[in-house]
Design an enzyme around this catalytic site. Structure first.
Site, PDB file in Angstrom:
ATOM      1  N   TYR A 164       0.893  -1.154   0.000  1.00 18.69           N
ATOM      2  CA  TYR A 164       0.000   0.000   0.000  1.00 18.69           C
ATOM      3  C   TYR A 164       0.934   1.207   0.000  1.00 18.69           C
ATOM      4  O   TYR A 164       1.816   1.310   0.862  1.00 18.69           O
ATOM      5  CB  TYR A 164      -0.877   0.063   1.248  1.00 18.69           C
ATOM      6  CG  TYR A 164      -1.708  -1.166   1.547  1.00 18.69           C
ATOM      7  CD1 TYR A 164      -2.277  -1.928   0.529  1.00 18.69           C
ATOM      8  CD2 TYR A 164      -1.945  -1.549   2.867  1.00 18.69           C
ATOM      9  CE1 TYR A 164      -3.042  -3.042   0.819  1.00 18.69           C
ATOM     10  CE2 TYR A 164      -2.712  -2.656   3.165  1.00 18.69           C
ATOM     11  CZ  TYR A 164      -3.248  -3.411   2.134  1.00 18.69           C
ATOM     12  OH  TYR A 164      -4.010  -4.512   2.428  1.00 18.69           O
ATOM     13  N   CYS A 167       1.295   3.020   3.335  1.00 15.91           N
ATOM     14  CA  CYS A 167       1.661   2.229   4.516  1.00 15.91           C
ATOM     15  C   CYS A 167       3.090   2.570   4.929  1.00 15.91           C
ATOM     16  O   CYS A 167       4.019   2.503   4.106  1.00 15.91           O
ATOM     17  CB  CYS A 167       1.535   0.744   4.191  1.00 15.91           C
ATOM     18  SG  CYS A 167       2.353  -0.352   5.384  1.00 15.91           S
ATOM     19  N   PHE A 169       5.244   0.910   6.709  1.00 14.71           N
ATOM     20  CA  PHE A 169       6.145  -0.226   6.589  1.00 14.71           C
ATOM     21  C   PHE A 169       6.552  -0.451   5.131  1.00 14.71           C
ATOM     22  O   PHE A 169       7.704  -0.765   4.832  1.00 14.71           O
ATOM     23  CB  PHE A 169       5.491  -1.484   7.158  1.00 14.71           C
ATOM     24  CG  PHE A 169       5.190  -1.401   8.621  1.00 14.71           C
ATOM     25  CD1 PHE A 169       6.211  -1.458   9.562  1.00 14.71           C
ATOM     26  CD2 PHE A 169       3.888  -1.245   9.071  1.00 14.71           C
ATOM     27  CE1 PHE A 169       5.937  -1.370  10.923  1.00 14.71           C
ATOM     28  CE2 PHE A 169       3.609  -1.163  10.425  1.00 14.71           C
ATOM     29  CZ  PHE A 169       4.628  -1.219  11.357  1.00 14.71           C
ATOM     30  N   CYS A 170       5.617  -0.291   4.224  1.00 17.07           N
ATOM     31  CA  CYS A 170       5.929  -0.410   2.796  1.00 17.07           C
ATOM     32  C   CYS A 170       6.853   0.728   2.354  1.00 17.07           C
ATOM     33  O   CYS A 170       7.769   0.532   1.545  1.00 17.07           O
ATOM     34  CB  CYS A 170       4.653  -0.383   1.969  1.00 17.07           C
ATOM     35  SG  CYS A 170       3.518  -1.744   2.318  1.00 17.07           S
TER      36      CYS A 170
END
Length: 430
Positions: A164, A167, A169-170
């Site tokens: 995403y 996101c 973390f992404c």
């Protein structure tokens, strides 16, 4: 080949030659006609020091004696006499004369061992030396071949990041891949149906799929970064091997929910020499791991409460999410309004769960200033002159707020802006 690599190979050649000649010593000791000649192999058993000739240990073979003479060009070394053991029944060693000085060492066994013994001895010395050189070349060529294989593999690797875009973390993984200029494709996953990752039993993002002959799936942002960084640095480990170093374990979090954990996910699986190339000191390694963990355990949890702090901010945030994400028309409308209302409520719960202040901006400001204080005034990044993995992690998490009110407030009310601008230039290679 660099000077450091050549010195390593030179040391290995000496060690291998020592081992080969030691084997020749043990073999020759059992051959008739060569028993008296074992002292000749003292050169290979560490008998010559920088200052002359010294005995490594006594030899119990009867009648063995050697007079050692060493001549090194450009250096005057005194003549020395190495006495091991000589039987009274044996003839004395041939006396030294100036004509024989440059012959190196002289023993009586050569005349006594006979033609067959001398031939056998010569064959073993040549064989031992040849094997030592062969093993050294084999190791050297093996390392060069490993480096060539790595380069070929790097060129053939096909990386696909399932994400995403908004996101945190992404965004961490993207910052890493962009900074190290690792070619990769991006697949934006639909947050509702997640059809794009139906191949995976792991239903979260990011997922990095690596096609290196056979597909390899990497989960968890910090694991992905550690595996890929180790792969870029290490010359001797395959990606399949590296993945096995990060086993997943099931655990229960503080709410009683089953989660998957990776206890060693902040470690790079490098040998001592490789670690020395990445980290200038042990302290820098510990510091990087500490702040990578801080990013995952604390900083990332400040994002949602801040971007969904008020109904207006929540709506603005979801407008950005829908615009940048993979939503259909109807899904986007529902997500923008229903999602914004839901995340406003969830943001309040997150504030309570992580014990944040009533004004969650203060926690964000403090975190930003704590990070700047850790970097200090004398280095542009936590990694020194270049960003390290902690720099990339913090930058990746904060980057998802760009364009939102919370991001602008953070830039205006903390000292993080100069570092953030340097990171943007570094990641984008401006």
């Amino acid at each position: 080949m660099g000077l450091g690599a050549w010195l390593v190979y030179e040391k290995m050649a000496a060690a291998m030659a020592h081992g080969m000649c030691s084997a020749t010593w043990r073999l020759g000791h059992h051959l008739p006609g060569l028993r008296g000649g074992m002292a000749g192999l003292l050169m290979a058993r560490g008998c010559f020091s920088r200052s002359g000739v010294v005995a490594s240990r006594p030899v119990s073979t009867p009648g063995v004696g050697v007079r050692g003479y060493l001549n090194v060009p450009g250096r005057e070394i005194p003549r020395s006499h190495l006495y091991l053991q000589r039987s009274e029944s044996r003839a004395p060693l041939a006396p030294y004369s100036p004509q024989t000085w440059r012959r190196g060492y002289r023993t009586g066994w050569w005349q006594e061992s006979g033609v067959s013994g001398r031939r056998s001895w010569g064959i073993m010395v040549i064989l031992g030396g040849a094997l030592g050189v062969l093993q050294t070349l084999k190791y050297s060529l093996g390392e060069e071949r490993a480096e060539e294989d790595l380069q070929v593999t790097d060129g053939n690797l096909q990386l696909t990041l399932y994400q995403y875009k908004t996101c945190p973390f992404c965004s961490k993984v993207r910052a890493f891949l962009d900074y190290y200029q690792v070619p990769h494709e991006i697949v934006e996953v639909n947050p509702v149906l997640r059809r794009e990752i139906k191949f995976s039993s792991y239903r979260k993002v990011p997922i990095l799929l690596v096609n290196a002959g056979s597909p390899i799936q990497l989960n968890d942002s910090s694991v992905i970064i550690s595996v890929m960084k180790t792969f870029l640095v290490s010359k001797m480990k395959s990606l399949e091997e590296l993945v096995s170093y990060y086993p997943s374990m099931k655990a229960t979090d503080d709410r009683g929910k089953e989660v998957i954990q990776y206890n060693n996910k902040y470690w790079l699986m490098l040998d001592e020499r490789e670690t020395g190339r990445v980290y200038p000191s042990k302290e820098s390694q510990v510091e990087e791991m500490k702040w990578r963990r801080w990013t995952d355990d604390w900083l990332v949890h400040l994002i949602s409460p801040n971007v969904y702090r008020t109904p207006r901010e929540a709506l603005s945030s979801f407008d950005y999410i829908v615009r940048e994400g993979n939503f259909g028309t109807i899904e986007g409308l529902f997500a923008k309004y229903i999602g914004a209302a839901a995340m406003f409520v969830i943001g309040k719960r997150l504030k309570s769960r992580h014990h944040l202040e009533d004004d969650v901006r203060q926690d964000l400001y403090k975190a930003a200033n704590d990070w700047v204080a850790a970097i200090g005034k004398n280095r542009p990044f936590l990694g020194g002159s270049e960003p390290n993995l902690a720099d990339l992690a913090v930058y990746g998490v904060l980057r998802v707020m760009e364009g939102l009110e919370s991001f602008n407030d953070m830039m205006s009310n903390t000292k993080i802006k100069p570092w953030y601008q340097r990171m943007t230039s570094a990641v984008n290679h401006c």
